[in-house]
Design an enzyme around this catalytic site. Structure first.
Site, PDB file in Angstrom:
ATOM      1  N   HIS A  12      -6.848 -12.572  48.245  1.00  0.00           N
ATOM      2  CA  HIS A  12      -6.301 -11.351  47.703  1.00  0.00           C
ATOM      3  C   HIS A  12      -6.426 -11.431  46.187  1.00  0.00           C
ATOM      4  O   HIS A  12      -5.229 -11.963  45.801  1.00  0.00           O
ATOM      5  CB  HIS A  12      -4.914 -10.659  47.988  1.00  0.00           C
ATOM      6  CG  HIS A  12      -4.414  -9.397  47.604  1.00  0.00           C
ATOM      7  ND1 HIS A  12      -3.948  -8.534  48.471  1.00  0.00           N
ATOM      8  CD2 HIS A  12      -4.609  -8.832  46.379  1.00  0.00           C
ATOM      9  CE1 HIS A  12      -3.510  -7.537  47.646  1.00  0.00           C
ATOM     10  NE2 HIS A  12      -4.022  -7.614  46.439  1.00  0.00           N
ATOM     11  N   HIS A  14      -7.655  -9.444  42.240  1.00  0.00           N
ATOM     12  CA  HIS A  14      -8.088  -8.437  41.578  1.00  0.00           C
ATOM     13  C   HIS A  14      -8.719  -8.851  40.312  1.00  0.00           C
ATOM     14  O   HIS A  14      -8.359  -9.691  39.550  1.00  0.00           O
ATOM     15  CB  HIS A  14      -6.982  -7.519  40.742  1.00  0.00           C
ATOM     16  CG  HIS A  14      -6.273  -6.912  41.885  1.00  0.00           C
ATOM     17  ND1 HIS A  14      -6.361  -5.705  42.480  1.00  0.00           N
ATOM     18  CD2 HIS A  14      -5.201  -7.535  42.533  1.00  0.00           C
ATOM     19  CE1 HIS A  14      -5.641  -5.401  43.457  1.00  0.00           C
ATOM     20  NE2 HIS A  14      -4.564  -6.157  43.564  1.00  0.00           N
ATOM     21  N   LYS A  95      -9.788  -2.456  52.564  1.00  0.00           N
ATOM     22  CA  LYS A  95      -8.323  -2.445  51.988  1.00  0.00           C
ATOM     23  C   LYS A  95      -7.885  -1.013  51.985  1.00  0.00           C
ATOM     24  O   LYS A  95      -8.455   0.159  51.488  1.00  0.00           O
ATOM     25  CB  LYS A  95      -8.517  -2.742  50.438  1.00  0.00           C
ATOM     26  CG  LYS A  95      -7.008  -2.582  49.899  1.00  0.00           C
ATOM     27  CD  LYS A  95      -6.098  -3.550  50.257  1.00  0.00           C
ATOM     28  CE  LYS A  95      -4.605  -3.493  49.816  1.00  0.00           C
ATOM     29  NZ  LYS A  95      -4.488  -3.907  48.319  1.00  0.00           N
ATOM     30  N   HIS A 134      -1.873  -2.401  51.876  1.00  0.00           N
ATOM     31  CA  HIS A 134      -0.942  -2.375  50.976  1.00  0.00           C
ATOM     32  C   HIS A 134       0.411  -1.766  51.620  1.00  0.00           C
ATOM     33  O   HIS A 134       0.326  -0.455  51.858  1.00  0.00           O
ATOM     34  CB  HIS A 134      -1.015  -1.653  49.565  1.00  0.00           C
ATOM     35  CG  HIS A 134      -0.150  -1.809  48.532  1.00  0.00           C
ATOM     36  ND1 HIS A 134       0.016  -2.343  47.371  1.00  0.00           N
ATOM     37  CD2 HIS A 134       1.159  -1.315  48.776  1.00  0.00           C
ATOM     38  CE1 HIS A 134       0.750  -2.351  46.553  1.00  0.00           C
ATOM     39  NE2 HIS A 134       1.594  -1.610  47.654  1.00  0.00           N
ATOM     40  N   HIS A 168       0.096  -9.451  50.598  1.00  0.00           N
ATOM     41  CA  HIS A 168       1.426  -9.693  49.721  1.00  0.00           C
ATOM     42  C   HIS A 168       2.825  -9.249  50.169  1.00  0.00           C
ATOM     43  O   HIS A 168       3.510  -8.671  49.661  1.00  0.00           O
ATOM     44  CB  HIS A 168       1.368  -9.180  48.267  1.00  0.00           C
ATOM     45  CG  HIS A 168       0.815  -7.591  48.131  1.00  0.00           C
ATOM     46  ND1 HIS A 168       1.424  -6.582  48.762  1.00  0.00           N
ATOM     47  CD2 HIS A 168      -0.341  -7.121  47.553  1.00  0.00           C
ATOM     48  CE1 HIS A 168       0.745  -5.391  48.601  1.00  0.00           C
ATOM     49  NE2 HIS A 168      -0.308  -5.653  47.704  1.00  0.00           N
ATOM     50  N   ASP A 240      -2.766 -11.929  44.816  1.00  0.00           N
ATOM     51  CA  ASP A 240      -2.582 -10.649  44.095  1.00  0.00           C
ATOM     52  C   ASP A 240      -2.416 -10.876  42.569  1.00  0.00           C
ATOM     53  O   ASP A 240      -1.965 -10.164  42.030  1.00  0.00           O
ATOM     54  CB  ASP A 240      -1.417 -10.029  44.720  1.00  0.00           C
ATOM     55  CG  ASP A 240      -1.331  -8.674  44.300  1.00  0.00           C
ATOM     56  OD1 ASP A 240      -2.598  -8.144  44.080  1.00  0.00           O
ATOM     57  OD2 ASP A 240      -0.458  -7.795  44.424  1.00  0.00           O
TER      58      ASP A 240
HETATM   59  O1  DOR Z   1       1.392  -5.400  41.011  1.00  0.00           O
HETATM   60  C1  DOR Z   1       0.333  -5.208  41.831  1.00  0.00           C
HETATM   61  N1  DOR Z   1      -0.968  -4.835  40.767  1.00  0.00           N
HETATM   62  N2  DOR Z   1       0.316  -4.799  42.780  1.00  0.00           N
HETATM   63  C2  DOR Z   1      -0.909  -4.028  43.482  1.00  0.00           C
HETATM   64  O2  DOR Z   1      -0.595  -3.653  44.480  1.00  0.00           O
HETATM   65  C3  DOR Z   1      -2.084  -3.648  42.488  1.00  0.00           C
HETATM   66  C4  DOR Z   1      -2.115  -4.548  41.533  1.00  0.00           C
HETATM   67  C5  DOR Z   1      -3.027  -4.199  40.631  1.00  0.00           C
HETATM   68  O3  DOR Z   1      -4.348  -3.619  40.801  1.00  0.00           O
HETATM   69  O4  DOR Z   1      -2.769  -3.924  39.323  1.00  0.00           O
HETATM   70 ZN    ZN Z   2      -3.341  -6.265  44.794  1.00  0.00          ZN
END
Ligand code: DOR
Ligand code: ZN
Length: 337
Positions: A12, A14, A95, A134, A168, A240
């Site tokens: 997971h 970003h 997702k 999520h 998460h 995450d």
């Molecule tokens: O803390 C987080 N940041 N939780 C999420 O679900 C998304 C993520 C983000 O993309 O910034």
């Molecule tokens: Zn995330």
């Protein structure tokens, strides 16, 4: 004594886009063999063209590191079986975000009407495409995830062949749900193994620890630690890691996300050693994910760590990492791929 880890996976992650992608992607690509890449860009990755173009930009950003981006699409209840068949070979999962629940999720699912979701989720089951979720309602912030367990139950029972990954997880209620439904799995982050709400807001407010779902109570962290440290076969590591520029974190209206990618492996090693469970880290960090996502191909990579202090950089580009400027106890000495 050195510790060797093989082909770590971040299930997971970003990676963002543009300049941020160029900053963060090489950091994950250096130490991990692959990662599930989240689709919450602006606009979200919800077409085959957008997915392929994003994968190409990731490829350019990571250069010649040995690293597989496992691509995801942003869930929409309007995806048809024909469309999913056409994109099946390019993606690893889809997702699902409840509408408005976190960063760039405005186009997510509003209400969980099984009739509305059935065609897409049935097609995903038939095509063996896992659903990453999520799992938060829009209730009181500390209760959102526990309240969502009933939605996980609805999904798990209505779509028994669909692999559903509770992303998460932060609560003991989610941990308990794992063993009740054969088709429920979970990712656990590093930060939720480390902190509770006290660390975020118990003293001076710590914006770099603010994330969604918010860190919970000590007993919740205990439940997460138990299944992570024993490498319960239905849990896997998903950082995450969610970078935001410093000005978006250190501001009124702080963006949610903890940036852990560059130090995740080192700190996980320290945590598992500290809890005398280092023999289970390999499964938590790679083996379980390979069993759960049965058809991913995973490049070989060998990470060798030693117990040696490492001072975490204060910033990577515009992003402040977890433990910025602090000393952590394990250092990566060698990476072979
Ligand atoms: O803390 C987080 N940041 N939780 C999420 O679900 C998304 C993520 C983000 O993309 O910034
Ligand atoms: Zn995330």
């Amino acid at each position: 004594m050195s510790i060797t880890l093989n082909s770590p996976l971040d299930m997971h992650l970003h990676l963002r886009d543009g300049e941020m992608l160029s900053t963060v992607a090489p950091l994950s690509a250096k130490t991990f063999s692959g990662a599930i890449v989240m689709p919450n860009l602006v606009p979200p990755v919800d077409t085959k063209e957008a997915l392929l173009a994003y994968k190409e930009r990731i490829g350019l950003a990571i250069g010649d590191e040995t690293f597989k981006p496992y691509m995801t699409l942003f869930f929409k209840p309007t995806y048809t079986k024909e469309f999913l068949e056409s994109v099946r070979d390019e993606l690893t999962a889809i997702k699902l975000y409840p509408a408005g629940i976190t960063t760039n999720s405005e186009g997510g699912v509003a209400g969980f009407d099984v009739k509305e979701l059935r065609p897409t989720l049935t097609a995903m089951s038939e095509l063996n495409i896992p659903l990453c979720v999520h799992g938060e309602t829009n209730g009181f912030v500390m209760d959102r995830e526990a309240e969502f367990v009933s939605i996980y139950e609805m999904l798990a029972t209505n779509f028994p062949k669909l692999k559903i990954i509770m992303e998460h997880i932060t609560t003991k209620e989610s941990v308990e749900a794992l063993d009740r439904f054969e088709n429920l799995y979970a990712t656990i982050t590093l930060h939720h193994l480390l902190i509770t709400l006290d660390d975020v807001a118990g003293g001076m407010l710590q914006p770099h620890l603010f994330c969604k779902p918010i860190a919970k109570r000590p007993e919740d962290r205990e439940a997460l630690r138990k299944v992570a440290f024993e490498a319960h076969p239905k849990v896997m590591f998903g950082s995450d890691s969610a970078p935001h520029p410093q000005h978006a974190k250190e501001s009124s209206g702080c963006a949610a996300g903890v940036f852990t990618a560059p130090i995740a492996i080192q700190v996980l090693t320290e945590l598992f050693v500290e809890h005398s469970t280092i023999e289970n880290l390999q499964a938590f960090l790679s083996g379980n994910a390979q069993s759960i996502y049965s058809n991913i191909s995973v490049p070989n990579k060998r990470i060798i760590l030693e117990k040696e202090p490492y001072i975490v950089p204060t910033k990577y580009g515009e992003v402040v990492p977890l433990y910025a400027g602090e000393s952590i106890n394990y250092t990566i000495k060698e990476i072979e791929s």
